[in-house]
Design a protein around this motif. Structure first.
Motif, PDB file in Angstrom:
ATOM      1  N   ASN A 286      48.409  38.792  44.279  1.00 30.84           N
ATOM      2  CA  ASN A 286      48.223  37.741  43.280  1.00 30.84           C
ATOM      3  C   ASN A 286      49.541  37.614  42.514  1.00 30.84           C
ATOM      4  O   ASN A 286      49.789  38.359  41.573  1.00 30.84           O
ATOM      5  CB  ASN A 286      47.077  38.083  42.337  1.00 30.84           C
TER       6      ASN A 286
ATOM      7  N   PHE B 236      43.519  35.757  37.012  1.00 31.24           N
ATOM      8  CA  PHE B 236      42.254  36.198  37.616  1.00 31.24           C
ATOM      9  C   PHE B 236      41.486  35.016  38.202  1.00 31.24           C
ATOM     10  O   PHE B 236      40.826  35.154  39.239  1.00 31.24           O
ATOM     11  CB  PHE B 236      41.391  36.919  36.575  1.00 31.24           C
TER      12      PHE B 236
ATOM     13  N   TYR C 207      42.233  34.171  41.855  1.00 30.79           N
ATOM     14  CA  TYR C 207      41.670  34.970  42.949  1.00 30.79           C
ATOM     15  C   TYR C 207      40.567  34.189  43.646  1.00 30.79           C
ATOM     16  O   TYR C 207      39.780  33.506  43.007  1.00 30.79           O
ATOM     17  CB  TYR C 207      41.072  36.269  42.416  1.00 30.79           C
TER      18      TYR C 207
ATOM     19  N   THR D 207      35.853  37.914  39.488  1.00 30.71           N
ATOM     20  CA  THR D 207      37.186  37.630  38.956  1.00 30.71           C
ATOM     21  C   THR D 207      37.201  36.341  38.130  1.00 30.71           C
ATOM     22  O   THR D 207      38.019  36.200  37.222  1.00 30.71           O
ATOM     23  CB  THR D 207      38.213  37.521  40.096  1.00 30.71           C
TER      24      THR D 207
ATOM     25  N   GLN E  73      37.850  44.179  33.309  1.00 33.46           N
ATOM     26  CA  GLN E  73      39.037  44.620  34.039  1.00 33.46           C
ATOM     27  C   GLN E  73      38.868  46.053  34.541  1.00 33.46           C
ATOM     28  O   GLN E  73      39.265  46.383  35.670  1.00 33.46           O
ATOM     29  CB  GLN E  73      40.275  44.545  33.138  1.00 33.46           C
TER      30      GLN E  73
ATOM     31  N   PHE F  31      36.785  45.964  37.540  1.00 36.95           N
ATOM     32  CA  PHE F  31      37.540  45.517  38.709  1.00 36.95           C
ATOM     33  C   PHE F  31      38.394  46.655  39.276  1.00 36.95           C
ATOM     34  O   PHE F  31      38.500  46.818  40.495  1.00 36.95           O
ATOM     35  CB  PHE F  31      38.422  44.327  38.328  1.00 36.95           C
TER      36      PHE F  31
END
Length: 283
Positions: free
Chosen positions: A157, A211, A214, A222, A256, A259
């Motif tokens: 990313n 994010f 994504y 995300t 986060q 994730f």
């Protein structure tokens, strides 16, 4: 097929057919010494010699070739998996550290805020506490951002990676300024906190956008992180909204961490040859 497997196969096949080496010589027109060295794995015979031996021993040349090809595929696959695992180990260590730093950093900023919100009474603050809290928050934030940057290499990313790198630099600059000012904070530099809120709020918006970029990563999770990041950033930038940002910002941090936890589990599965994630992991 490579040695010594080839020699072992010829030896076992000859014994299974009840042939001596001398009898095998008569069938394939090779000398005894050559057959002895091949069976012992001392030499790698040429293709025409292997073919003669296979025909004499009634070994299917085509099937043997397929088996050899499959063996090579398995070796390459095993080598690839081992390489991935070696690369994944340092990734896992960093992500675990980042996860731990993120969890601690959920609590420590409350102490930091207590040092910031009333600069008129800063002289009453224990100097040692001020330094330890500020340094702790800076180090934990740096470690967390480093883990997030590594994650953007594992799950490519570019937008998020660049934003996090700049965020890391900005974090170091503002942290250095705060440590340089020490406990001499007063209302004269209250503008410093306004500037910090605007800058950090802007980057939280950019992280949220990162994010959102994504696709097909952990369903729509995300996208949720992205929305929370943008909302938190806008509220922080408004300064006034900074007083009500705690709920969305805490959720943003928690999402986060979720994730990162998911990424750790994914990388951990690369040790399995059947992992479909293996091809996605890069250093």
């Amino acid at each position: 097929m490579k040695q010594p497997e080839l020699g072992k196969k010829i030896y076992e096949r000859r014994k299974a057919k009840g042939l001596t080496q001398e009898e095998l010589v008569e069938k394939c027109n090779l000398n005894v010494r050559t057959i002895q060295r091949i069976e012992a794995g001392e030499v790698s015979p040429r293709n025409h010699s292997v073919k003669a031996l296979f025909e004499a021993l009634e070994i299917d040349w085509v099937e043997a070739g397929k088996a050899e090809h499959q063996e090579k595929i398995e070796e390459e696959k095993s080598s690839e998996v081992n390489s991935i695992v070696k690369k994944a180990v340092p990734n896992l260590i960093l992500l675990y550290l980042a996860l731990a730093a993120g969890v601690i950093n959920l609590i420590l900023p409350f102490f930091e805020s207590g040092l910031d919100v009333n600069p008129m009474k800063v002289d009453e603050v224990n100097v040692s506490t001020f330094w330890w809290v500020k340094i702790g928050v800076a180090l934990l934030s740096t470690l967390f951002l480093a883990g997030m940057i590594k994650m953007t290499h594992i799950f490519p990313n570019r937008i998020l990676r660049r934003t996090l790198w700049v965020m890391l630099i900005i974090n170091a600059i503002f942290g250095s300024v705060e440590l340089a000012l020490g406990t001499e904070l007063n209302l004269v530099i209250v503008g410093f906190y306004i500037i910090r809120s605007i800058v950090f709020g802007s980057f939280f918006v950019l992280i949220g956008i990162g994010f959102l970029s994504y696709k097909n990563v952990w369903s729509n999770y995300t996208q949720i992180i992205g929305v929370l990041g943008i909302l938190s950033g806008v509220l922080i930038m408004s300064v006034i909204g900074a007083y009500i940002v705690s709920v969305p910002f805490t959720l943003f941090k928690l999402s986060q961490l979720g994730f990162l936890f998911w990424a750790i589990n994914k990388i951990g599965r690369t040790s399995s040859p059947d992992s479909t994630f293996s091809s996605q992991v890069t250093a």
